[in-house]
Scaffold this active site. Sequence first.
Site, PDB file in Angstrom:
ATOM      1  N   GLU A   1      -0.392  18.840 -23.800  1.00  0.00           N
ATOM      2  CA  GLU A   1       0.813  18.763 -24.639  1.00  0.00           C
ATOM      3  C   GLU A   1       1.363  20.145 -24.990  1.00  0.00           C
ATOM      4  O   GLU A   1       2.194  20.265 -25.895  1.00  0.00           O
ATOM      5  CB  GLU A   1       0.524  17.974 -25.933  1.00  0.00           C
ATOM      6  CG  GLU A   1       0.052  16.549 -25.740  1.00  0.00           C
ATOM      7  CD  GLU A   1       1.106  15.624 -25.129  1.00  0.00           C
ATOM      8  OE1 GLU A   1       2.239  16.072 -24.902  1.00  0.00           O
ATOM      9  OE2 GLU A   1       0.766  14.462 -24.858  1.00  0.00           O
TER      10      GLU A   1
ATOM     11  N   HIS B   1      -0.712  17.516 -33.333  1.00  0.00           N
ATOM     12  CA  HIS B   1      -0.453  16.179 -32.790  1.00  0.00           C
ATOM     13  C   HIS B   1      -1.720  15.356 -32.967  1.00  0.00           C
ATOM     14  O   HIS B   1      -2.817  15.825 -32.659  1.00  0.00           O
ATOM     15  CB  HIS B   1      -0.075  16.270 -31.315  1.00  0.00           C
ATOM     16  CG  HIS B   1      -0.131  14.955 -30.615  1.00  0.00           C
ATOM     17  ND1 HIS B   1       0.660  13.897 -30.982  1.00  0.00           N
ATOM     18  CD2 HIS B   1      -0.907  14.509 -29.596  1.00  0.00           C
ATOM     19  CE1 HIS B   1       0.383  12.860 -30.212  1.00  0.00           C
ATOM     20  NE2 HIS B   1      -0.565  13.198 -29.364  1.00  0.00           N
TER      21      HIS B   1
ATOM     22  N   HIS C   1      -3.401  10.974 -33.751  1.00  0.00           N
ATOM     23  CA  HIS C   1      -3.216   9.525 -33.575  1.00  0.00           C
ATOM     24  C   HIS C   1      -3.726   8.758 -34.800  1.00  0.00           C
ATOM     25  O   HIS C   1      -4.683   7.990 -34.689  1.00  0.00           O
ATOM     26  CB  HIS C   1      -4.003   9.039 -32.345  1.00  0.00           C
ATOM     27  CG  HIS C   1      -3.717   9.740 -31.064  1.00  0.00           C
ATOM     28  ND1 HIS C   1      -4.612   9.756 -29.997  1.00  0.00           N
ATOM     29  CD2 HIS C   1      -2.633  10.452 -30.644  1.00  0.00           C
ATOM     30  CE1 HIS C   1      -4.083  10.440 -28.990  1.00  0.00           C
ATOM     31  NE2 HIS C   1      -2.900  10.879 -29.361  1.00  0.00           N
TER      32      HIS C   1
ATOM     33  N   HIS D   1       2.119   5.811 -30.066  1.00  0.00           N
ATOM     34  CA  HIS D   1       1.242   6.911 -29.635  1.00  0.00           C
ATOM     35  C   HIS D   1       0.631   7.661 -30.825  1.00  0.00           C
ATOM     36  O   HIS D   1      -0.582   7.779 -30.928  1.00  0.00           O
ATOM     37  CB  HIS D   1       2.021   7.867 -28.719  1.00  0.00           C
ATOM     38  CG  HIS D   1       1.168   8.956 -28.138  1.00  0.00           C
ATOM     39  ND1 HIS D   1       1.249   9.364 -26.826  1.00  0.00           N
ATOM     40  CD2 HIS D   1       0.211   9.740 -28.691  1.00  0.00           C
ATOM     41  CE1 HIS D   1       0.365  10.329 -26.603  1.00  0.00           C
ATOM     42  NE2 HIS D   1      -0.265  10.579 -27.728  1.00  0.00           N
TER      43      HIS D   1
HETATM   44  O1  2HA Z   1      -4.420  15.531 -25.737  1.00  0.00           O
HETATM   45  O2  2HA Z   1      -3.323  13.216 -27.513  1.00  0.00           O
HETATM   46  O3  2HA Z   1      -1.045  13.062 -26.188  1.00  0.00           O
HETATM   47  C1  2HA Z   1      -4.543  14.163 -25.791  1.00  0.00           C
HETATM   48  C2  2HA Z   1      -3.346  13.559 -26.373  1.00  0.00           C
HETATM   49  C3  2HA Z   1      -2.173  13.429 -25.494  1.00  0.00           C
HETATM   50 ZN    ZN Z   2      -1.694  11.993 -28.115  1.00  0.00          ZN
END
Ligand code: 2HA
Ligand code: ZN
Length: 268
Positions: A113, A136, A138, A207
């Site tokens: 990313e 980033h 999840h 995502h």
């Molecule tokens: O790096 O989260 O979006 C792993 C992720 C990809």
């Molecule tokens: Zn991701």
Amino acid sequence: MKDIRQAKFLRDFCLIADNMYRLGWDERNGGNISLLLDEDMNEYFDGVIREIPIAFDATPLVGKCFLVTGTGKYFKNIKDDPETNLGIIRIAPSGNVAELLWGWRDGGRFTSELPAHLMSHIARLSVDPQNRVVMHTHPNALLAMTHVHPLTTEAFTHTLWQVMTESIVVFPDGVEVLPWMLCGTNEIGEATAEKMKLARTVVWGLHGLYGAGRNLDEAFGLIETVEKAAQLFMMYNSTGLEHINYITDAQLWEIANFFKVTPKAGII
Ligand code: 2HA
Ligand code: ZN
């Protein structure tokens, strides 16, 4: 030469990644972090280990150094072995090469990313020169919420603000929302960066999300608060009970005025 293992920024980075893992946000190799470094890296390193091509033009960041998570690396393992799981890169004068100064000692490379991260740094720096962090991750409830809630910036922001009093204070700039897009591409990087000019939080439908901040604590605290609001939303919607109490728009204005924050336009 200074010893990188003693650097506070590295210790803080490892601690944050460990917390994110423990919160269940970063399963397996999920998630990635980049930190723009203010310290002079020449005090720590006197050479380039190897050069890694970058698949887009990062010219606005030439000469800048970043501490970044590695592709395929697990957040779970960062604290015990930062030198394998993280890297410090400097953007070379060409703008499309990363000079590896430290890390990825198993031959690894930066997160897939990286385009979204570097483009987001460029975008955030254009509106806030003090921005240093892009994260980033999840988070579970936020991700669940993207399955059952309209994926628009206006609706998503309004709901998260209405869930709890702190929301509008912590993220008056709201959350920008992107539909599902293929990750790891320049396209999602460009879309994310456009949104990053408007808010520090960008939700990736189905995502996860991106969060930015002036330091690791600020970016983490932002994501933590968005995730908590999403948790509450999912929690009360799972009870089957009628939703009878919520914060009104007038009350949201009252909070914003009292805490002297400017709510994102067009939401309330
Ligand atoms: O790096 O989260 O979006 C792993 C992720 C990809
Ligand atoms: Zn991701």
